[in-house]
Design an enzyme around this catalytic site. Sequence first.
Site, PDB file in Angstrom:
ATOM      1  N   ASP A  89       0.841  -1.197   0.000  1.00 25.79           N
ATOM      2  CA  ASP A  89       0.000   0.000   0.000  1.00 25.79           C
ATOM      3  C   ASP A  89       0.882   1.256   0.000  1.00 25.79           C
ATOM      4  OD1 ASP A  89      -2.879   1.114   0.558  1.00 25.79           O
ATOM      5  OD2 ASP A  89      -1.492   2.249   1.831  1.00 25.79           O
TER       6      ASP A  89
ATOM      7  N   TYR B 273       3.183  10.059   0.776  1.00 30.45           N
ATOM      8  CA  TYR B 273       4.125   9.424   1.714  1.00 30.45           C
ATOM      9  C   TYR B 273       5.571   9.783   1.359  1.00 30.45           C
ATOM     10  CZ  TYR B 273       0.043   6.505   2.881  1.00 30.45           C
ATOM     11  OH  TYR B 273      -1.212   6.051   3.229  1.00 30.45           O
TER      12      TYR B 273
END
Length: 318
Positions: free
Chosen positions: A43, A48
């Site tokens: 994921d 991020y």
Amino acid sequence: MKTLQFKNGDKLPIIGLGTWKSKPGEVFKAVLWAIESGYRHIDCAAIYDNEKEVGKALEEAMKSNIVRREELFITSKLWNSNHRLEDVQPALTQTLQDLRLDYLDLYLIHWPISFKPGVGFAQTREEFYTYSDVPLRQTWQGMEQCVKADLTRHIGVSNFNISKLKEIIGNAKITPEMNQIELHPFLPQNKLVDFCKKNNILVTAYSPLGSGDRAASIKKPDEPSLMEHPVIEQLASAKGASPAQILIAFSIHRDIAVIPKSVNKERIAQNLASIDISLDEEDMKSLSQIGTNYRFVDGSFFTGVKSPYVLKDLWETE
Ligand code: A2P
């Protein structure tokens, strides 16, 4: 590995490796260790800020014949600053370039919150778009175009409540196939999960371990601890398992995909081994009725006086 199934028969391995908070310098090894130990579901998300390194690990795993692309299930997410129709496909193209892939298995709208292009984290009112500037259905149209362009096999959302899901479903050619939400015994999300199941929307649990490694700025000092809760600790010792394994098994037993994050080789393997933990009805009852109700990722960083959004845009009270 147990899998969940999409309408077209494609399968999602129920445990995936989470990469939120995995730092560059750590995530390359984490992804490789995960794939070597048997994970097939990773994921990711553009925000991020580590997709380039994840991409290097994916390439390395495939080059060294540990895994083939078609055996992997890779998810990523559209950031808030790319919600306009014309920005969705370019954002996915960038993510594919960073991940060194030709296609994703699943692409999600990360949050039902919209920023102006180029804004990382909106700090002033001017940096936000409102729902009338960029309606969610416009963003969804962009997501549908990504499927048509063969850039992703499946599309879905994250952090969407029932009314936001209804808004998308009512205007969609492709209904969302996934809702990724915070979910654990402190936040079992019964109503939202029921709605998703009735509408053929799969669910993924994020922060299944309570995300204790969040930045201090999005953490409250008096947060309850999931992994040290007596009910979890007791169940863990009764089953000869770790608290993390009990928490991961909690989702698996509800047919909910789960994406524990770790950058530690032993814990990565331990988390995958949660698949073997069996919980009976009594165990599930004691977990669901644990008596603490708590949301760790409360979304307040998107609301307040400088934002057009309020918490009701995100969460319905259960
Ligand atoms: P680490 O990456 O050092 O293993 P979440 O998945 O809810 O975001 O939680 C991630 C946090 O939980 C990280 O701090 C991670 O640390 C830690 N963690 C992951 N797996 C385990 C485990 N099996 N036991 C204890 N802590 C874990």
